[in-house]
Design a protein around this motif. Structure first.
Motif, short mmCIF file in Angstrom:
data_model
loop_
_atom_site.label_atom_id
_atom_site.label_comp_id
_atom_site.label_asym_id
_atom_site.label_seq_id
_atom_site.Cartn_x
_atom_site.Cartn_y
_atom_site.Cartn_z
N GLY A 21 0.80 -1.22 0.00
CA GLY A 21 0.00 0.00 0.00
C GLY A 21 0.83 1.27 0.00
N VAL A 22 1.83 1.34 0.87
CA VAL A 22 2.66 2.55 0.96
C VAL A 22 3.46 2.74 -0.33
N ILE A 23 4.07 1.68 -0.83
CA ILE A 23 4.86 1.79 -2.07
C ILE A 23 3.95 2.13 -3.24
N GLY A 24 2.75 1.55 -3.26
CA GLY A 24 1.82 1.85 -4.34
C GLY A 24 1.39 3.31 -4.33
N LEU A 25 1.08 3.84 -3.16
CA LEU A 25 0.66 5.25 -3.06
C LEU A 25 1.81 6.19 -3.39
N GLU A 26 3.04 5.83 -2.97
CA GLU A 26 4.19 6.65 -3.32
C GLU A 26 4.40 6.67 -4.82
#
Length: 218
Positions: A21-26
């Motif tokens: 999730g964090v990598i995708g949003l970044e």
């Protein structure tokens, strides 16, 4: 509860989803600490057997590829107004100077900007949306996106997981000496990666200034 017991109680699925999730949003264009989250999760996997490093790496790669692709589609549809809006919302990351630097990199390197951008914080946030804004052919973007996501996410997990496992073995054999050496090795590897990324970003920033100086002289 002992810290070791607490770490063992953390569900593996929660770690996988957090990383993806964090990598995708970044990658989508939202300035989040994707690299820090990935490194932290990998170190956790190195010390906790219930977290599979291969699954963790796959989740990180998937988040990177999907996030970048969504960012590309948003940039393709939103265009310049999107960058203007991001500039107002996140001036420290999407200011006019940052946009100009990223556009210069894309104009010069094309697909390589998407691939190399995975290893540079500025371009990692910009890659998807800016590629869409500049109308890069999607098939070119997708190839660079997939290869870059695998190289960055997979490479980071492999490196940090190896360092973490070596640290565990050394801690058992040499106690604090082993821990100190392992930590120094890990910090050294991270610093070298950051220095290389910073030099690449500085080189990209200097080129517009040099071009302007030459134009003024003419």
């Amino acid at each position: 509860m002992h810290i070791q017991e607490w770490l063992e109680s953390v569900p593996a699925i929660a770690v996988y989803l957090l990383v993806a999730g964090v990598i995708g949003l970044e990658s989508l264009g939202i300035p989040l600490p994707g690299e820090i989250v990935l490194v932290s999760a990998t170190l956790l996997a190195a010390s906790q057997d219930h977290i599979n490093p291969y699954v963790l790496g796959a989740c990180a790669v998937a988040g990177a590829i999907v996030g970048d692709s969504l960012g590309y589609l948003i940039g393709r549809k939103g265009g310049k107004p999107l960058l203007d809006w991001l500039g107002r919302k996140f001036p420290k990351h999407f200011g006019p100077h940052h946009v100009a630097t990223a556009e210069k990199a894309f104009t010069k390197w094309g697909m390589w900007a998407v691939f190399i951008g995975r290893f540079i914080a500025l371009l990692r946030i910009f890659a998807g949306p800016l590629a869409g804004v500049l109308k890069m052919p999607y098939w070119k973007f997708l190839i660079a996106n997939v290869l870059g996501g695998i190289a960055w996410a997979g490479g980071t997990v492999a490196l940090i997981y190896t360092v973490g496992k070596v640290a565990e073995e050394w801690i058992g054999k040499f106690s604090y000496i082993g821990l100190a050496v392992a930590v120094l090795f890990g910090i050294g590897s991270f610093v070298v990666m950051r220095i290389k990324a910073k030099k690449a970003a500085e080189a990209a920033e200097q080129e517009p200034a040099e071009s302007a100086s030459v134009a003024a002289a003419d």
